[in-house]
Scaffold this motif. Structure first.
Motif, mmCIF file in Angstrom:
data_model
loop_
_atom_site.group_PDB
_atom_site.id
_atom_site.type_symbol
_atom_site.label_atom_id
_atom_site.label_comp_id
_atom_site.label_asym_id
_atom_site.label_seq_id
_atom_site.Cartn_x
_atom_site.Cartn_y
_atom_site.Cartn_z
ATOM 1 N N LYS A 91 92.028 84.815 89.181
ATOM 2 C CA LYS A 91 92.694 83.507 89.265
ATOM 3 C C LYS A 91 92.188 82.524 88.222
ATOM 4 O O LYS A 91 92.610 81.387 88.185
ATOM 5 C CB LYS A 91 92.519 82.893 90.658
ATOM 6 C CG LYS A 91 93.110 83.712 91.787
ATOM 7 C CD LYS A 91 94.607 83.735 91.714
ATOM 8 C CE LYS A 91 95.183 84.511 92.884
ATOM 9 N NZ LYS A 91 96.614 84.659 92.796
ATOM 10 N N GLU B 244 89.068 82.549 92.945
ATOM 11 C CA GLU B 244 89.091 83.945 93.364
ATOM 12 C C GLU B 244 89.229 84.852 92.134
ATOM 13 O O GLU B 244 89.690 84.415 91.082
ATOM 14 C CB GLU B 244 90.269 84.169 94.308
ATOM 15 C CG GLU B 244 90.159 83.397 95.614
ATOM 16 C CD GLU B 244 91.378 83.596 96.496
ATOM 17 O OE1 GLU B 244 92.036 84.649 96.392
ATOM 18 O OE2 GLU B 244 91.664 82.688 97.287
ATOM 19 N N ASP B 245 88.862 86.106 92.320
ATOM 20 C CA ASP B 245 89.026 87.080 91.244
ATOM 21 C C ASP B 245 90.466 87.058 90.746
ATOM 22 O O ASP B 245 91.402 86.915 91.535
ATOM 23 C CB ASP B 245 88.677 88.487 91.739
ATOM 24 C CG ASP B 245 87.187 88.670 91.953
ATOM 25 O OD1 ASP B 245 86.402 87.840 91.470
ATOM 26 O OD2 ASP B 245 86.806 89.659 92.619
#
Length: 118
Positions: A43, A40-41
């Protein structure tokens, strides 16, 4: 596109991507082997640190020998690559590998389970 791309995805697919200039989305990159993970963004650093901690659990002489082997074998024939692997790994085998093989035989490190290694 990098020149190594055809080695990963094949000449035909690499040419199609390069010559059309089309965008390759994350899921396709994963399927093609152009990336190892999708996160995910915000991460990516967390995932990188998880991987670093996992790698740090391994015997470091073996880890360094494996890394050197990947780079040293590029462009070599199979026989030359195997010879390179042997000479590169002799120190790791004698200092850490035999003990590691005994642990692997006992079940440690199998199937990506490295929790009991370190």
């Amino acid at each position: 596109m990098p020149q190594w791309e055809p080695r990963i995805v094949g000449r035909g697919r690499a040419l199609e991507i390069i010559l059309t200039g089309r965008q390759v989305k994350a899921k396709e990159c994963l399927a093609l082997g152009l990336c190892e993970y999708i996160v995910e963004d915000d991460k990516s650093r967390q995932k990188a640190e998880e991987l670093a901690h996992q790698i740090a659990k391994f015997p470091q002489i073996c880890v360094q020998a494996d890394r050197r082997s990947v780079y040293a074998q590029e462009g070599l024939s199979m026989i030359d690559a195997l010879e390179q692997e042997w000479f590169n790994g002799k120190k790791a085998l004698s200092e850490e590998g035999l003990n590691g093989a005994k642990n692997f035989k006992k079940g440690f490190g199998r199937h990506g389970d490295f929790d009991k290694l370190g």
